[in-house]
Design a protein around this motif. Structure first.
Motif, short mmCIF file in Angstrom:
data_model
loop_
_atom_site.label_atom_id
_atom_site.label_comp_id
_atom_site.label_asym_id
_atom_site.label_seq_id
_atom_site.Cartn_x
_atom_site.Cartn_y
_atom_site.Cartn_z
N GLY A 40 7.83 21.03 4.09
CA GLY A 40 7.67 21.85 4.89
C GLY A 40 7.44 23.36 4.31
O GLY A 40 6.52 24.11 4.70
N GLU A 41 8.34 23.64 3.31
CA GLU A 41 8.15 24.92 2.46
C GLU A 41 7.04 25.01 1.96
O GLU A 41 6.11 26.16 1.93
N TYR A 42 6.46 23.88 1.03
CA TYR A 42 5.21 24.06 0.85
C TYR A 42 4.08 24.17 1.56
O TYR A 42 3.13 25.06 1.33
N ALA A 43 4.24 23.68 2.69
CA ALA A 43 2.91 23.46 3.47
C ALA A 43 2.79 25.01 4.30
O ALA A 43 2.03 25.59 4.37
N HIS A 44 4.04 25.59 4.51
CA HIS A 44 4.21 26.73 5.04
C HIS A 44 3.74 27.93 4.14
O HIS A 44 3.15 28.87 4.35
N LYS A 45 4.18 27.86 2.83
CA LYS A 45 3.64 28.88 1.75
C LYS A 45 2.39 28.86 1.58
O LYS A 45 1.51 29.92 1.41
N ASN A 46 1.70 27.72 1.59
CA ASN A 46 0.08 27.57 1.40
C ASN A 46 -0.60 27.86 2.78
O ASN A 46 -1.68 27.41 2.70
N LYS A 47 0.09 27.96 3.99
CA LYS A 47 -0.52 28.03 4.86
C LYS A 47 -1.51 26.75 5.68
O LYS A 47 -2.39 26.67 6.10
N LEU A 48 -0.60 25.69 5.37
CA LEU A 48 -1.22 24.56 5.94
C LEU A 48 -0.78 24.33 7.38
O LEU A 48 -1.14 23.49 8.08
N ILE A 49 0.47 25.22 7.78
CA ILE A 49 0.92 25.27 8.87
C ILE A 49 1.22 26.70 9.37
O ILE A 49 1.41 27.40 8.63
N ASN A 50 1.20 27.03 10.63
CA ASN A 50 1.87 28.69 11.00
C ASN A 50 3.27 28.79 11.21
O ASN A 50 4.01 27.67 11.09
N ASP A 51 3.53 29.84 11.41
CA ASP A 51 4.91 30.23 11.51
C ASP A 51 5.75 29.34 12.73
O ASP A 51 6.77 28.94 12.42
N LEU A 52 5.02 29.32 13.60
CA LEU A 52 5.50 28.64 14.82
C LEU A 52 5.78 27.21 14.53
O LEU A 52 6.77 26.69 14.74
N GLN A 53 4.70 26.37 13.86
CA GLN A 53 5.00 25.01 13.48
C GLN A 53 6.04 24.93 12.79
O GLN A 53 6.75 23.79 12.68
N TYR A 54 6.19 25.83 11.75
CA TYR A 54 7.33 25.70 10.69
C TYR A 54 8.59 25.75 11.06
O TYR A 54 9.67 24.95 10.90
N TYR A 55 8.81 26.96 11.81
CA TYR A 55 10.17 27.23 12.18
C TYR A 55 10.78 26.70 13.44
O TYR A 55 11.67 26.30 13.81
N ALA A 56 9.59 26.04 14.35
CA ALA A 56 10.06 25.33 15.78
C ALA A 56 9.83 23.64 15.62
O ALA A 56 10.75 23.16 16.36
N ILE A 57 9.32 23.38 14.59
CA ILE A 57 9.09 21.92 14.45
C ILE A 57 9.63 21.49 13.15
O ILE A 57 10.46 20.41 13.01
N LYS A 115 10.65 22.64 10.06
CA LYS A 115 11.88 22.92 9.35
C LYS A 115 13.20 22.10 10.01
O LYS A 115 13.92 21.55 9.40
N PRO A 116 13.43 22.32 11.16
CA PRO A 116 14.31 21.49 11.86
C PRO A 116 14.30 20.07 11.60
O PRO A 116 15.36 19.27 11.53
N ALA A 117 12.94 19.47 11.89
CA ALA A 117 12.71 18.04 11.54
C ALA A 117 13.42 17.62 10.16
O ALA A 117 14.03 16.63 9.89
N TYR A 118 12.72 18.55 9.20
CA TYR A 118 13.31 17.93 7.74
C TYR A 118 14.73 18.34 7.53
O TYR A 118 15.44 17.76 6.69
N SER A 119 15.61 19.28 8.36
CA SER A 119 16.93 19.56 8.14
C SER A 119 17.45 18.38 8.54
O SER A 119 18.73 17.67 8.00
N VAL A 120 17.11 17.55 9.49
CA VAL A 120 17.75 16.27 10.07
C VAL A 120 17.47 15.27 9.15
O VAL A 120 18.34 14.52 8.86
N CYS A 121 16.22 15.21 8.65
CA CYS A 121 15.66 14.20 7.70
C CYS A 121 16.51 14.17 6.44
O CYS A 121 17.19 13.02 6.05
N GLU A 122 16.90 15.54 5.82
CA GLU A 122 17.69 15.59 4.55
C GLU A 122 19.17 15.24 4.99
O GLU A 122 19.69 14.39 4.06
N SER A 123 19.56 15.48 6.14
CA SER A 123 21.25 14.95 6.35
C SER A 123 20.97 13.34 6.67
O SER A 123 21.92 12.82 6.19
N LEU A 124 20.21 12.79 7.18
CA LEU A 124 19.98 11.28 7.35
C LEU A 124 19.98 10.57 5.88
O LEU A 124 20.67 9.63 5.79
N ILE A 125 19.21 11.26 5.05
CA ILE A 125 19.02 10.71 3.63
C ILE A 125 20.26 10.62 3.04
O ILE A 125 20.89 9.69 2.29
#
Length: 414
Positions: free
Chosen positions: A198-215, A217-227
């Motif tokens: 997520g961080e790399y995609a956002h930094k390199n403009k592969l996704i926009n701010d809305l996609q990053y903060y709304a979808i 980043k939260p998804a990967y926060s859960v992903c990280e916790s589950l791993i």
């Protein structure tokens, strides 16, 4: 009887060959038996400089289940394949100053064979099989016993290499002189590397701010916790895939996940047809000693057997080899999304070892090749992290001169 035993011993040795088919590059190939009915194929090229003194370098492609011949012909091997299926000399091959061995492992990968029930399921088995492979390789090529040895590779080899390095250290075999591990754009610590998508995609403009903060980043926060809690695989995949597919898209990727500057073409996002066709030729397979076998870019069966291995953290094995005076280089092309440098830097900083604090405090400095900055490097003691500019997942493909400089510097005993 003694003459008969000597004959059997000689027959087990690998003898160097030169063949116009392979541009008269000096090489050997072989199969090392693993388990009851499996084997591992290797293609060994002697050093173009001083074969009697130069170190031994093993190369492992990732996947899991992808053949090291992919790297041989498209990255750091002695030649590439032309459209007419002839070969083109590579002046930046890693055997310029090393005896270089491309290994099809785990069993069932590339030209290697897997017996019934002998596919590996975890990195402990990968390490054990590779130790047996090294023993067999040294029996077939005894000139390398005690020679400085390095294990290198990329991508999912970020799982293989730490496990292999740890196993070789534990075995403490006097014939195996392990000096270093080099991991390129490696998948080592999923817990911190997944959120880096997520961080790399956002930094390199592969996704926009809305996609990053709304979808994402939260998804990967859960992903990280589950791993972190070792949740069931299907739950991990469900949460991680939400973020990943938001970035990459459904079906064919929006971009080449191994080099964000390029479109995705083919199953591996690169067109490997020339390599496929060359290795399907009967004269090539005969010369390699694998007549009757079918080569494949990547093995689905090997990949499936290791599906529960994907989210295992291998950083502890990296720390273990460092503590045993084996040097480690982690390098990342800055245009790679799949195993990006943000995740690479995250796991190297997070890894617990005696030099962790010093590594975290270390500052980046320019990595100079031919008078120009080709990247930036930081490290402490026997551990270094290198970001390579304008390179994707396959650094030797995109920056061959820089990659050769890097590996020669790493294996140098000076």
């Amino acid at each position: 009887m003694n003459k008969f035993i000597l004959l059997l011993a000689v027959l087990g040795l690998a003898f160097c060959s030169q063949n116009p088919l392979f541009l008269n590059e000096t090489y050997t190939t072989g199969l090392v038996n693993i388990g009851k009915a499996s084997d591992i194929f290797y293609w060994h090229f002697v050093s173009r400089s001083d074969a009697q003194k130069d170190p031994l370098v093993f190369w492992l492609t990732g996947g899991p289940g992808c053949s090291s011949e992919l790297a041989l012909f498209t990255e750091n091997g002695p030649f590439s394949v032309n459209d007419d299926l002839s070969l083109k000399y590579n002046p930046y091959s890693w055997n310029n100053n090393a005896n270089l061995v491309f290994v099809d492992q785990p069993v069932g990968t590339g030209f290697s064979k897997a017996g019934m029930g002998e596919l590996v399921k975890n990195e402990e088995e990968v390490g054990e099989d590779f130790y047996q492979f090294v023993l067999g390789f040294l029996e077939q090529n005894p000139q390398y016993k005690g020679r400085p040895l390095f294990v290198t590779g990329e991508s999912y080899a970020g799982h293989y290499i730490p496990a292999i390095g740890a196993e070789l250290v534990r075995q403490a075999n006097k014939d195996i002189n392990l000096q270093g591990l080099a991991i390129g754009n490696g998948w080592v610590t999923p817990e911190v590397q997944q959120p880096a998508y997520g961080e790399y995609a956002h930094k390199n403009k592969l996704i926009n701010d809305l996609q990053y903060y709304a979808i994402v980043k939260p998804a990967y926060s859960v992903c990280e916790s589950l791993i972190a809690i070792k949740a069931p695989l299907f739950l991990i995949e469900l949460s991680c895939d939400i973020g990943y597919k938001t970035i990459v898209g459904l079906g064919k990727p929006k971009f080449n996940v191994y080099d964000i500057r390029k479109p995705c073409i083919g199953a591996l996002c690169y067109n490997m047809t020339n390599v496929d066709n060359f290795l399907a030729r009967e004269d090539v397979k005969t010369a390699l000693g694998v007549s009757g076998r079918e080569w494949q870019e990547c093995s689905y069966a090997v990949h499936q057997e290791l599906q529960h291995d994907e989210n295992v953290n291998l950083a502890n094995d990296v720390a273990f080899v460092l503590q045993n005076n084996v040097k480690v280089l982690v390098y990342s092309g800055d245009q790679d999304f799949a195993c990006n440098y943000i995740g690479g830097l995250a796991w190297t900083n997070k890894m617990k070892w005696s030099g962790q604090a010093d590594f975290q405090k270390a500052q980046f400095s320019d990595y100079i090749v031919e008078g120009k900055s080709a990247g930036e490097i930081k490290g402490t003691g026997n551990f270094n992290f290198l970001k390579v500019y304008q390179a994707g997942h396959m650094v030797p493909m995109d920056q061959p001169q820089v990659a050769l400089h890097m590996i020669n510097s790493f294996i140098s005993q000076n």
